[in-house]
Design a protein around this motif. Sequence first.
Motif, PDB file in Angstrom:
ATOM      1  N   ALA A 281       0.849  -1.068   0.133  1.00 54.16           N
ATOM      2  CA  ALA A 281       0.090  -0.013   0.075  1.00 54.16           C
ATOM      3  C   ALA A 281       0.780   1.207  -0.022  1.00 54.16           C
ATOM      4  O   ALA A 281       0.409   2.001  -0.434  1.00 54.16           O
ATOM      5  CB  ALA A 281      -1.016   0.133   1.133  1.00 54.16           C
ATOM      6  N   SER A 282       1.928   1.152   0.205  1.00 57.67           N
ATOM      7  CA  SER A 282       3.032   2.486   0.536  1.00 57.67           C
ATOM      8  C   SER A 282       4.208   2.269  -0.496  1.00 57.67           C
ATOM      9  O   SER A 282       4.950   3.243  -0.498  1.00 57.67           O
ATOM     10  CB  SER A 282       3.561   2.692   2.028  1.00 57.67           C
ATOM     11  OG  SER A 282       4.119   1.228   2.421  1.00 57.67           O
ATOM     12  N   ALA A 283       4.081   1.472  -1.251  1.00 56.69           N
ATOM     13  CA  ALA A 283       5.310   1.277  -1.919  1.00 56.69           C
ATOM     14  C   ALA A 283       4.934   2.253  -3.414  1.00 56.69           C
ATOM     15  O   ALA A 283       4.058   2.494  -3.606  1.00 56.69           O
ATOM     16  CB  ALA A 283       5.253  -0.010  -2.660  1.00 56.69           C
ATOM     17  N   ALA A 284       6.127   2.729  -3.852  1.00 53.99           N
ATOM     18  CA  ALA A 284       6.008   3.723  -5.115  1.00 53.99           C
ATOM     19  C   ALA A 284       5.296   2.754  -6.354  1.00 53.99           C
ATOM     20  O   ALA A 284       4.744   3.678  -7.176  1.00 53.99           O
ATOM     21  CB  ALA A 284       7.388   4.021  -5.657  1.00 53.99           C
ATOM     22  N   ARG A 285       5.433   1.542  -6.523  1.00 52.45           N
ATOM     23  CA  ARG A 285       5.030   0.880  -7.593  1.00 52.45           C
ATOM     24  C   ARG A 285       3.525   0.109  -6.887  1.00 52.45           C
ATOM     25  O   ARG A 285       2.959  -0.713  -7.733  1.00 52.45           O
ATOM     26  CB  ARG A 285       5.734  -0.522  -7.970  1.00 52.45           C
ATOM     27  CG  ARG A 285       7.225   0.169  -8.369  1.00 52.45           C
ATOM     28  CD  ARG A 285       8.255  -1.076  -8.656  1.00 52.45           C
ATOM     29  NE  ARG A 285       7.726  -1.954  -9.510  1.00 52.45           N
ATOM     30  CZ  ARG A 285       8.654  -3.368  -9.623  1.00 52.45           C
ATOM     31  NH1 ARG A 285       9.431  -3.611  -8.905  1.00 52.45           N
ATOM     32  NH2 ARG A 285       8.276  -4.275 -10.519  1.00 52.45           N
ATOM     33  N   ARG A 286       2.748   0.891  -6.297  1.00 51.05           N
ATOM     34  CA  ARG A 286       1.447   0.326  -5.866  1.00 51.05           C
ATOM     35  C   ARG A 286       0.467   0.213  -6.745  1.00 51.05           C
ATOM     36  O   ARG A 286      -0.577  -0.435  -6.733  1.00 51.05           O
ATOM     37  CB  ARG A 286       1.010   0.875  -4.501  1.00 51.05           C
ATOM     38  CG  ARG A 286       0.818   2.403  -4.613  1.00 51.05           C
ATOM     39  CD  ARG A 286       0.349   3.157  -3.297  1.00 51.05           C
ATOM     40  NE  ARG A 286       0.198   4.698  -3.373  1.00 51.05           N
ATOM     41  CZ  ARG A 286       1.268   5.378  -3.369  1.00 51.05           C
ATOM     42  NH1 ARG A 286       2.605   5.100  -3.188  1.00 51.05           N
ATOM     43  NH2 ARG A 286       1.290   6.623  -3.626  1.00 51.05           N
ATOM     44  N   GLY A 287       0.626   0.924  -7.799  1.00 52.48           N
ATOM     45  CA  GLY A 287      -0.320   1.172  -8.908  1.00 52.48           C
ATOM     46  C   GLY A 287      -0.349  -0.118  -9.733  1.00 52.48           C
ATOM     47  O   GLY A 287      -1.287  -0.455 -10.539  1.00 52.48           O
ATOM     48  N   LEU A 288       0.559  -0.995  -9.382  1.00 51.23           N
ATOM     49  CA  LEU A 288       0.699  -2.172 -10.183  1.00 51.23           C
ATOM     50  C   LEU A 288       0.749  -3.467  -9.680  1.00 51.23           C
ATOM     51  O   LEU A 288       1.166  -4.445  -9.841  1.00 51.23           O
ATOM     52  CB  LEU A 288       2.114  -1.945 -11.317  1.00 51.23           C
ATOM     53  CG  LEU A 288       2.127  -0.917 -12.209  1.00 51.23           C
ATOM     54  CD1 LEU A 288       3.547  -1.103 -12.827  1.00 51.23           C
ATOM     55  CD2 LEU A 288       1.178  -1.195 -13.253  1.00 51.23           C
ATOM     56  N   ALA A 289       0.338  -3.536  -8.277  1.00 54.66           N
ATOM     57  CA  ALA A 289       0.113  -4.529  -7.424  1.00 54.66           C
ATOM     58  C   ALA A 289      -1.248  -4.488  -6.679  1.00 54.66           C
ATOM     59  O   ALA A 289      -1.716  -3.424  -6.469  1.00 54.66           O
ATOM     60  CB  ALA A 289       1.358  -4.369  -6.447  1.00 54.66           C
ATOM     61  N   ASP A 290      -1.630  -5.836  -6.461  1.00 56.09           N
ATOM     62  CA  ASP A 290      -2.806  -5.929  -5.797  1.00 56.09           C
ATOM     63  C   ASP A 290      -2.498  -6.168  -4.254  1.00 56.09           C
ATOM     64  O   ASP A 290      -1.551  -6.694  -3.880  1.00 56.09           O
ATOM     65  CB  ASP A 290      -3.577  -7.264  -6.159  1.00 56.09           C
ATOM     66  CG  ASP A 290      -4.224  -7.124  -7.436  1.00 56.09           C
ATOM     67  OD1 ASP A 290      -3.987  -6.235  -7.988  1.00 56.09           O
ATOM     68  OD2 ASP A 290      -4.428  -8.022  -8.186  1.00 56.09           O
ATOM     69  N   ARG A 291      -3.254  -5.272  -3.422  1.00 60.03           N
ATOM     70  CA  ARG A 291      -3.088  -5.444  -2.038  1.00 60.03           C
ATOM     71  C   ARG A 291      -3.645  -6.893  -1.441  1.00 60.03           C
ATOM     72  O   ARG A 291      -2.985  -7.170  -0.225  1.00 60.03           O
ATOM     73  CB  ARG A 291      -3.637  -4.397  -1.307  1.00 60.03           C
ATOM     74  CG  ARG A 291      -3.158  -3.205  -1.440  1.00 60.03           C
ATOM     75  CD  ARG A 291      -3.844  -1.968  -0.647  1.00 60.03           C
ATOM     76  NE  ARG A 291      -3.722  -1.932   0.763  1.00 60.03           N
ATOM     77  CZ  ARG A 291      -4.453  -1.208   1.600  1.00 60.03           C
ATOM     78  NH1 ARG A 291      -4.957  -0.166   1.209  1.00 60.03           N
ATOM     79  NH2 ARG A 291      -4.455  -1.763   2.831  1.00 60.03           N
ATOM     80  N   HIS A 292      -4.552  -7.230  -1.940  1.00 61.69           N
ATOM     81  CA  HIS A 292      -4.942  -8.666  -1.482  1.00 61.69           C
ATOM     82  C   HIS A 292      -3.952  -9.878  -1.626  1.00 61.69           C
ATOM     83  O   HIS A 292      -3.355  -9.974  -2.925  1.00 61.69           O
ATOM     84  CB  HIS A 292      -6.228  -9.153  -2.057  1.00 61.69           C
ATOM     85  CG  HIS A 292      -6.830 -10.491  -1.601  1.00 61.69           C
ATOM     86  ND1 HIS A 292      -7.443 -10.372  -0.376  1.00 61.69           N
ATOM     87  CD2 HIS A 292      -6.953 -11.645  -2.140  1.00 61.69           C
ATOM     88  CE1 HIS A 292      -7.888 -11.603  -0.132  1.00 61.69           C
ATOM     89  NE2 HIS A 292      -7.539 -12.397  -1.222  1.00 61.69           N
TER      90      HIS A 292
END
Length: 277
Positions: free
Chosen positions: A101-112
């Motif tokens: 959730a806090s990563a710079a690449r969070r836009g390309l990763a699912d939190r689930h």
Amino acid sequence: MDATSLRRAIARTRLAPVAAFPKRLVSVARHDAKVLRTSARWLVTSREHHNYTYDLTKLSRQHLAWFVSVVCDVPVKQVRGYLAEVESDEPLRRHIEQTTASAARRGLADRHVRYARRIGWYAIVRATRPAHVVETGVDKGLGSCVLASALLRNADEGHPGRLTALDINPEAGYLVRDGRWSEVVDLVIGDSIASIGALDRPVDLFLHDSDHSREHERREFEAVEPKLAPGGILLTDNVTTTNVLAEHAERTGRRFLAYRETPAEHWYRGDGIGVAW
């Protein structure tokens, strides 16, 4: 003539393909409609663009337990315990969710958090208790977290080990740069072949998950071969695409076995685990 007799009679004539066409069309349409629904849902709800994550079907998970049991020569009940162990590891799950959730690449990763076949990696590490694991291809570090979690559990039981995680991308591995999982991970940025050549301690378990070209996979196994500890195990995450590890196993006098996963509710066909031991 009743309907059943009529169908059987038609099946023996040249009209059989024409008569069967509507039923075949319905079967294909139902299959494709399900795939389209699953794909559309994924496009809307997921952010991933590669290294897709998903759960396994119940049957696929059962087959994975038996796969690990055979490879590691441990009771399948024990393997099932390892699978449940990582799936119920709430600190690990929270770490992945919060770090993503806090990563710079969070836009390309699912939190689930979904581990798929990586729970098999975990079980193999728990069953074999390696002192040194080497993984090539880290990406976000989800698999590295799973491996590190297994190593930490082993250490709690008196069998410490470390993971050397190799990736050419300097942004790789953000999931294992902090937290207790980072304590057992050495993240090395650079070419995997050169990094394998520079290893200064024996390798008990090696996992290829980097450049999935046939040539690069072959070079990694050749590079790590002289670095392996006695009884060292080789894994590939590329088993559904190439036969490289099977060929390497035959050349070096090892046994080989492959497992192919089945994702639950995902358009991707899944990948697998190849093991040479």
